[in-house]
Design an enzyme around this catalytic site. Structure first.
Site, short mmCIF file in Angstrom:
data_model
loop_
_atom_site.label_atom_id
_atom_site.label_comp_id
_atom_site.label_asym_id
_atom_site.label_seq_id
_atom_site.Cartn_x
_atom_site.Cartn_y
_atom_site.Cartn_z
N GLY A 126 -0.05 7.05 1.22
CA GLY A 126 -0.06 8.36 2.14
C GLY A 126 -0.44 9.30 2.49
O GLY A 126 -0.44 10.03 2.55
N ASN A 177 7.01 -0.83 11.14
CA ASN A 177 5.82 -0.92 10.00
C ASN A 177 5.96 -1.20 8.98
O ASN A 177 7.06 -3.01 8.63
CB ASN A 177 6.28 0.47 9.97
CG ASN A 177 5.36 1.29 9.39
OD1 ASN A 177 4.20 1.39 8.95
ND2 ASN A 177 4.57 2.63 10.10
N CYS A 207 6.43 5.47 8.22
CA CYS A 207 6.00 4.74 7.36
C CYS A 207 6.75 5.03 6.39
O CYS A 207 7.78 6.17 5.52
CB CYS A 207 4.84 5.79 7.37
SG CYS A 207 4.37 6.12 5.84
N ASN A 257 0.78 -1.08 -0.22
CA ASN A 257 -0.17 -0.41 -0.09
C ASN A 257 1.03 1.36 -0.55
O ASN A 257 1.87 1.83 0.48
CB ASN A 257 -1.01 -0.24 1.49
CG ASN A 257 -0.46 1.05 2.66
OD1 ASN A 257 -0.58 1.98 2.27
ND2 ASN A 257 0.43 -0.32 3.20
N GLY A 275 2.91 -7.28 12.18
CA GLY A 275 3.72 -7.49 10.90
C GLY A 275 2.98 -9.02 10.17
O GLY A 275 3.85 -9.72 11.02
N LYS A 282 6.82 4.09 16.89
CA LYS A 282 7.02 2.98 15.80
C LYS A 282 7.85 2.74 15.02
O LYS A 282 8.35 3.71 14.46
CB LYS A 282 5.80 2.63 14.89
CG LYS A 282 5.00 1.93 14.43
CD LYS A 282 3.66 1.71 13.78
CE LYS A 282 2.91 1.08 12.51
NZ LYS A 282 1.58 0.86 12.18
C1 FMN Z 1 -3.73 0.29 3.59
C2 FMN Z 1 -2.24 0.44 4.91
C3 FMN Z 1 -2.86 1.39 5.74
C4 FMN Z 1 -1.33 1.57 6.77
N1 FMN Z 1 -1.47 2.77 7.62
C5 FMN Z 1 -0.02 3.39 8.80
C6 FMN Z 1 0.03 4.60 9.18
O1 FMN Z 1 -1.40 5.28 9.09
N2 FMN Z 1 0.52 4.88 10.02
C7 FMN Z 1 1.34 3.61 10.73
O2 FMN Z 1 2.12 3.57 11.35
N3 FMN Z 1 1.25 2.59 9.94
C8 FMN Z 1 0.84 2.29 9.07
N4 FMN Z 1 0.05 1.34 8.58
C9 FMN Z 1 1.36 -0.13 8.66
C10 FMN Z 1 0.53 -0.81 9.50
O3 FMN Z 1 -0.22 -0.14 10.69
C11 FMN Z 1 0.82 -2.40 10.14
O4 FMN Z 1 2.34 -1.76 10.36
C12 FMN Z 1 2.25 -2.81 8.98
O5 FMN Z 1 0.16 -3.21 8.69
C13 FMN Z 1 2.08 -4.21 9.31
O6 FMN Z 1 1.25 -5.13 9.50
P1 FMN Z 1 0.16 -5.85 9.20
O7 FMN Z 1 1.23 -7.34 8.43
O8 FMN Z 1 -0.36 -6.51 9.97
O9 FMN Z 1 -0.49 -5.27 8.90
C14 FMN Z 1 -0.86 1.26 7.00
C15 FMN Z 1 -0.28 -0.42 7.13
C16 FMN Z 1 -1.14 -0.64 5.54
C17 FMN Z 1 -2.57 -1.89 4.91
#
Ligand code: FMN
Ligand code: FAD
Ligand code: FAD
Ligand code: FMN
Ligand code: FES
Ligand code: FES
Lengths: 270, 303, 303, 270
Positions: C74, C190, C128, C71, C241, C163
Site C-alpha cells: 500500500g 511494475n 502500482c 504484495n 520483472g 514506470k
Molecule cells: C514489496 C514490494 C513493494 C513494491 N513497491 C513499489 C513501489 O513503491 N513503487 C514501484 O514503482 N514499484 C514497487 N514495486 C514493484 C517493483 O519495483 C518491481 O517493479 C516489481 O516487483 C517487479 O520486479 P521483481 O519481479 O524483480 O520484483 C514493489 C514490489 C514489491 C515486491
C-alpha cells in the site's frame, strides 16, 4: 538446480558423420542426453528454422549423444546441413522405453528407425541371441550394419540387411524376412522402429505367432509432452504414452498402420 | 452424506467441475473419450476455424525454467467442417466447441456445421494472444465483440461462453460487452502474451517470437480476474489459468467460478490430474462442510 | 580486453547495469549504501508521496507455492519531505527517486523537496496495481499522464523515467503518451494485479485482497513488454520483472533494455544477487564477444 | 514437495495457556515450527485482522510449537483472544539464531523477549553453568520462571527475577542486576531479548567487560524476508541479517538503542 527437461538447452555440434548420402549423424556433448533409454527422443531446435522430434542416438564417447538425421523436408535438411561448431537446442528426453526381454531377440529397423534399435543393442545381455534386421531401399541407403555387429561382439548374433532392389544383402522387403524368421523361430522379444507399414507388418506377423513385440511410433509432434495433441493415435498420445507400445495394444488401435495426422490434425492415409 | 461435485454454469450442467481447456489434446474424439473416462467433466475442443490451419512452425511450445509454459501453436486445427463430422457419433461426452474467427459470418458458418452434433456449449475464443486477426485482436474490438456475440446468439440456442484474456482493451470491458449481448458464461483466462529469449542463440525461442504464458505462473492473475468479474457482474464464470491441484480449483470456486478448466497441468502431471483434482475437491468439501459446489462459489468475497 | 558493464539509459550513466527496483529495501540511506557497495548500479527509492503513508495492514506480502510473491504494502513510505532530508548528505550513490501522486501538483511539490539533493533521475510510478487514486489509476488516464509528465519535465532538468504496468489502458499507449510529453526513459514492468485465496480460511490472504505479482512468474510477460516497447518506440528502457539471474538480465538486454532493476530476487537470494548478476553478465559478454552492454541491446530483435 | 516457507500454512490453536493477565501462550501442531532455532520467528496471520512477527515458543510436546503473546494493540489483542480450535496462519521460520557458547552463560530476558530465551535454554549443554535473568515491572507480569528452572534441572543454574517495584524477586531494573553480575563474574556468553533499552544496556555492560554478547532485535516487520525494508536498523535488516546480532556490531550501529521506525518508515526515538 536440476535441469527442467522442458526448457531448451543449447549444445554445440562437435562432429558430423556421413552415414549415407542422405543420412548424417551429429555428435554433441550432453550428459542428460547421453543417458537416455532406448525409445526416448528429444525435441531438437534448429535455431531460426524449426524444431523436430529426434530419437537420441548413442555415441561411443562418454557424456556424448547424437542425432542421426535423414534429409527430407526443409527442417531435417537444415539439421542435416549443420556443421561442427554450430548450435542446436535440445529438450527432453521424452517418452517411454522398450521392455527388455532376455533370450532370443529380434530387432527390425528401417532408416532412421535404426537409431533407437542401436541404443537398445547397448542394453542386451551377453547371454542373448540377437538378430538385427536392417531394411533399406538400396545399397546406398544401408547404414549402422557395422555398428550393429560391433555392439554385439559379445553375443551370439546375426545382422541381416535386406534391400528392396537386392543391391546389397538379401533382396526384398525387410518384413518378408520378418515373416520368414518368425515362421521358424521363437523369439522372446521382437522390437521394431521405422516406417509405419514396416512396423505394422512386423507387429502383425510377430503377434500372430504369439510373440512379445513392441514398436516405437512416429507422429507429428509439436510439444512432445502431451499438451498439444498433435501426435495422437486413437486414444494414445505417442509422445507421452509412447513412443513404445505393445503389439497387442497397437493392433487394437484403429489408426495404427492406417492413418497419421497432418499439421492441421487431419488424418491422412499412409 | 457424500458431497456432490456436480455443478452448473448457467444452464450448462456438469457432473464434474473440472474440464479440459481448449487447445490441450483437443483434436480427437478418441482422446476426448479417454479424458472423460479419466474425470474430465467436459472437454473443450481446440479452437476451430472455418478452414484447417497448419499453425506456426516449431518451436511452438516449451517449458520455462521456473515452471509454466509458453506456446504459440498458432491455432493449428483441422477446421470446423472436419471436426463436426468427427464428433457426430458422440452422444455421451459433454463437448464444448471452441471457435475462432474474424467476422460474425465465420462464427455463423461454423456453428451451422455442428447442426447434427450434440454440443454442450460453444466457447468463443476472444483471447488467443498470438495470432493476427483473431482471438485477442477480436476481443480487443468492442464493436466486433458485440456483433459476433449477437450473431452467434441468434444462430443457435446452445449456450455461448466467451473466453477472455489480457489484451489492449481491458478484459472487464469485454466481459461487460459480452454480457450486454446475452452471453451465457465467461471463461477467464486465456494465456498471457509473453516471450522467452535464448541467450546462447540470442533469439526468441518460439518461431512466432511472442507466445502465450500458461501454467502456475498465471494462476494468481487468473484468480484475480475471476474475483474481479464475479465482484462486478452477475454472470457464471469458468475459471482457467494455472490450475494444477484441487487447492487451486477450490481457490477459483471461492473466488466465484462455477467450474474450472485445466490445460498445462496435463503436461505437468498427465491425465490422472482430473481424478486427482476431483477427489481432492470432494475431500475438501467433506472436511469443510460443503455439500455442493454451489455453496462454495464466491465465499471468499464475503470475508 | 575485459568487457565493460557500464551502461547508459539515455543521459543517465551507470557503472553497473543492475539497479534496485522501487519498493525493495528502499527507505533508508544506510541500506542504499550497503546495496551500492554490494553491486547495485543505482537504487530506486520506495515510491514517495507528499505525506508519510502507513500503507495497508499486514499481511502485505507473501510467497507463492510455485515461486514469486504477491504484495500490497500500500505504498507505505515516509513521505518526500522526510526522505529528501535523509538523502541530502548523499554524494556517492546514484539515487533514483520514485514518486507517486494523483495530480501534477503532487509531483511538482515533491520534486521541489529534493532541490538540495543529488538525484540521478526521477521515476514516476504510473503503475502500482493496488492503491486507489495513484499508480495505475493515474497511468490508466492518458490525459492525466500527459499533464503529469509535462509538468514534471517543466519542473526539473533531471531525467524523468516513467514506470508502466498492465492496467486498463494498454501500457504501450501510456508509453506513447509519455514519450510525446518528453519522457527520458521507461521502466517496464511494475507488478501485475493478482490474488491468492487461502482455502482453509476461505479468504484472500492479503489484507487488501488484491496485490501485485512479482518475481519469476512475471518475467516472460515483462520481457515481452520490453521487446514490444523497443520494437515500437525509440526510447531507452529499463527492464524489470522477475529478474533473478544474469541470464534473465541478458534476456532483457537482448530484448532492448539498457539496464535492469531487481526486486523480488533480493528476497529470494539476498543482497549478493547484485554481484552475482553483474559478474554473470561480464562472463557472458566475454564468452559471446560483447565488449559493451550497448552492443547487446536489442540483438534478439534482429533474428 | 517441500513446504515453501514464504507461503502461509494454516494451523489450529490447540491449547491456550494464561501466563499472566496480559500474556498467553497458544499451542499448535506444526513440525516445521517445532524445530526452529532459538532467535527464529514466524509471521503469524490472524485471519481477517493482521499478521505479526512472533518468536516461536517451545512446547513440551513433540511436533508442537507455540506463540507467547502479550496483548497490546489491536493485532496482538486479537491473537491473545483466540480460542482453542481457531485458525492462525504461519510462514517462516525466518531469521538467524544465537551462536552457542559453552561454560558460564547469562541469559537476560524481559517480557515476551523471554520466548527465544526459553528455546535457547533447550540447547544448553549439561556442563553449562547457566544464569537466567527475568525482568518484569511487577509480580503479576512475571512468567516462565518455573519453566526456566525446569529446563535447567540438569545444569548448575540460577533463575533470578527482578521487578521494578520489588513486588517479587529482587527489586530494580533487570539491567542493574546485569551490571552487578558482569562486574564480578566472567561469562562465556551473554544472550538477551526484550525491550530495546534493556538490550542496549545489557550489551553495553557485557561489551565493556569484553564478554561475548548477542541480542535479538525487534522492529516493525511487513515481509519478514528482506524485501520491504521496514525492519531496517542502520545498514542491517533485522528480519534477514538478524534477528540476532553480535554486541560489537550493534554498538557500532547508530540506530540500536535509539531509534525504531514507524509504519511509514520514519525513525522514532525510543
Ligand atoms: C514489496 C514490494 C513493494 C513494491 N513497491 C513499489 C513501489 O513503491 N513503487 C514501484 O514503482 N514499484 C514497487 N514495486 C514493484 C517493483 O519495483 C518491481 O517493479 C516489481 O516487483 C517487479 O520486479 P521483481 O519481479 O524483480 O520484483 C514493489 C514490489 C514489491 C515486491
Ligand atoms: C519420436 C520421433 C523420433 C524421430 N526420430 C528421427 C530420427 O532419429 N531421425 C530422423 O531423421 N527423423 C526422425 N523423426 C522424424 C523427424 O522428426 C521429421 O519428421 C522428419 O525429419 C521429417 O522432417 P521434415 O524435414 O520433412 O519436416 P518439414 O516438412 O520441414 O516440417 C517440419 C515441421 O513439421 C513437423 N513434422 C513434419 N513431419 C513430422 C513427423 N513425421 N513427425 C513429427 N513432426 C513432423 C516438425 O515437427 C516440424 O515442425 C522422428 C520423429 C518422431 C516423432
Ligand atoms: C522478531 C519479532 C519477534 C516478536 N516476538 C513476539 C512475541 O513472541 N510475543 C509478542 O507478544 N510480541 C512479539 N513481537 C512483537 C509483535 O510483533 C508486535 O509488534 C506486538 O505484539 C505489538 O503489536 P500490536 O498489537 O501493538 O500491533 P498493532 O498496533 O495492532 O499493529 C499491528 C501492525 O503493526 C505492525 N507492528 C507494530 N509494531 C510492531 C513491531 N514492534 N514489530 C513488528 N511489527 C509491528 C505489525 O506487523 C502489524 O502489521 C515480536 C516482534 C518481532 C519483530
Ligand atoms: C498449447 C496450448 C494451446 C492452446 N490453444 C488454445 C486454443 O486453441 N483456444 C483457446 O481458447 N485457448 C487455448 N489455449 C489456452 C488454454 O485453453 C488456457 O486458457 C491456458 O492455457 C491457461 O490455462 P492453463 O494454465 O491451465 O494451461 C492453449 C494453451 C496451450 C498451452
Ligand atoms: S506432441 Fe504434443 S501431445 Fe504429443
Ligand atoms: S520485514 Fe521486510 S525487510 Fe525486514
Amino acid at each position: 538446480m536440476q535441469r527442467n527437461p522442458n526448457h531448451t538447452t543449447i549444445c554445440i555440434v562437435e562432429k558430423v558423420i556421413d552415414e549415407t548420402p542422405t543420412v548424417r549423424t551429429l555428435v554433441f556433448s550432453d550428459d542428460v542426453m547421453s543417458k537416455v533409454l532406448p525409445g526416448q527422443f528429444a525435441m531438437v531446435w534448429i535455431p531460426g528454422v524449426n524444431e523436430l522430434p529426434m530419437s537420441v542416438m548413442i555415441s561411443n564417447e562418454l557424456g556424448k549423444a547424437a542425432f542421426t538425421v535423414r534429409k527430407h523436408g526443409p527442417a531435417s535438411t537444415a539439421l542435416f546441413n549443420l556443421k561442427a561448431g554450430q548450435q542446436i537446442g535440445v529438450r527432453g528426453p521424452y517418452g517411454n522405453s522398450f521392455d527388455l526381454k532376455q533370450g532370443k531377440i529380434l530387432l527390425v529397423g528401417g532408416g532412421t528407425g535404426l537409431v533407437p534399435m542401436m541404443r537398445l543393442l547397448t542394453f542386451m545381455n551377453p547371454q542373448d541371441d540377437v538378430t538385427v534386421l536392417i531394411g533399406a531401399k538400396t545399397k546406398d541407403e544401408v547404414f549402422f550394419e557395422d555398428l550393429a555387429n560391433k555392439l554385439l561382439t559379445k553375443n551370439i548374433h546375426q545382422v541381416i540387411v535386406t534391400t528392396d532392389d537386392g543391391s546389397y544383402g538379401e533382396k526384398g522387403y525387410v518384413t518378408d524376412m520378418v515373416k520368414k524368421l518368425v515362421d521358424v523361430n521363437h523369439y522372446d522379444g521382437v522390437y521394431t522402429c521405422g516406417p509405419e507399414i514396416m512396423m505394422f507388418k512386423t507387429v502383425q506377423y510377430a503377434h500372430s505367432k504369439g510373440l512379445f513385440v513392441q514398436a516405437s511410433l512416429e507422429r507429428m509432434m509439436k510439444c512432445g509432452v502431451g499438451i498439444c495433441g498433435s501426435c495422437c493415435v486413437g486414444e494414445d498420445l505417442v509422445c507421452r504414452d509412447g513412443t513404445v507400445f505393445d503389439g497387442d495394444h497397437l493392433l487394437s488401435n484403429p489408426e495404427f498402420g492406417h492413418f497419421h495426422r497432418n499439421k492441421a490434425g487431419i488424418p491422412e492415409i499412409y | 452424506m457424500e458431497p456432490s461435485i456436480s455443478t452448473s454454469v448457467g444452464s450448462i450442467n456438469l457432473e464434474r467441475p473440472v474440464m479440459l481447456a481448449s487447445g490441450i489434446l483437443g483434436i480427437s474424439l478418441d482422446v476426448f473419450r479417454r479424458l472423460h473416462r479419466n474425470g474430465a467433466g467436459a472437454v473443450v475442443t481446440k479452437s476451430l476455424s472455418k478452414e484447417p490451419w497448419e499453425g506456426y512452425p516449431n518451436p511452438t511450445i516449451f517449458g520455462l525454467k521456473n515452471g509454466g509454459w509458453i506456446n504459440a501453436v498458432g491455432l493449428s486445427n483441422p477446421g470446423a467442417p472436419y471436426f463436426a463430422k468427427m464428433i457426430e457419433p458422440n452422444n455421451e461426452i459433454p463437448i464444448i466447441v471452441s471457435l475462432v474467427g474474424s467476422i460474425p459470418e465465420d462464427f455463423e458458418f461454423m456453428i451451422k456445421q455442428f447442426e447434427n452434433c450434440k454440443i454442450t456449449a460453444y466457447e468463443l475464443n476472444l483471447s488467443c494472444p498470438h495470432v493476427a486477426k483473431v482471438g485477442l485482436e477480436v476481443g480487443d474490438d468492442p464493436e466486433l465483440v458485440k456483433k459476433i456475440v449477437t450473431v452467434v446468439k441468434n444462430t443457435t440456442k446452445i449456450p455461448i461462453i466467451a473466453k477472455v484474456g489480457l489484451g489492449t482493451t481491458h478484459y472487464l470491458d469485454t466481459v461487460g460487452t459480452a454480457i450486454e449481448c446475452g452471453i451465457d458464461a465467461i471463461t477467464a483466462l486465456n494465456t498471457i502474451r509473453a516471450m522467452a529469449i535464448n541467450v546462447d542463440t540470442k533469439r526468441p525461442i518460439l518461431s512466432n517470437k511472442y507466445g502465450g504464458l500458461s501454467g502456475p505462473p498465471i494462476k494468481p492473475i487468473a484468480l484475480r480476474c475471476v474475483y474481479e468479474i464475479s465482484s462486478k457482474y452477475d454472470v457464471p464464470i469458468i475459471g482457467c489459468g494455472g490450475i494444477s491441484t484441487w487447492e487451486d480449483a477450490v481457490e477459483f470456486f471461492l473466488a466465484g467460478a462455477s467450474a474450472v478448466q485445466i490445460g498445462s497441468a496435463i503436461g505437468d502431471n498427465w491425465i490422472g490430474v482430473f481424478d486427482d483434482i476431483n477427489s481432492g475437491i470432494k475431500k475438501y468439501m467433506s472436511e469443510n462442510g460443503f455439500s455442493t459446489i454451489r455453496e462454495m462459489i464466491g465465499v471468499a468475497k464475503k470475508s
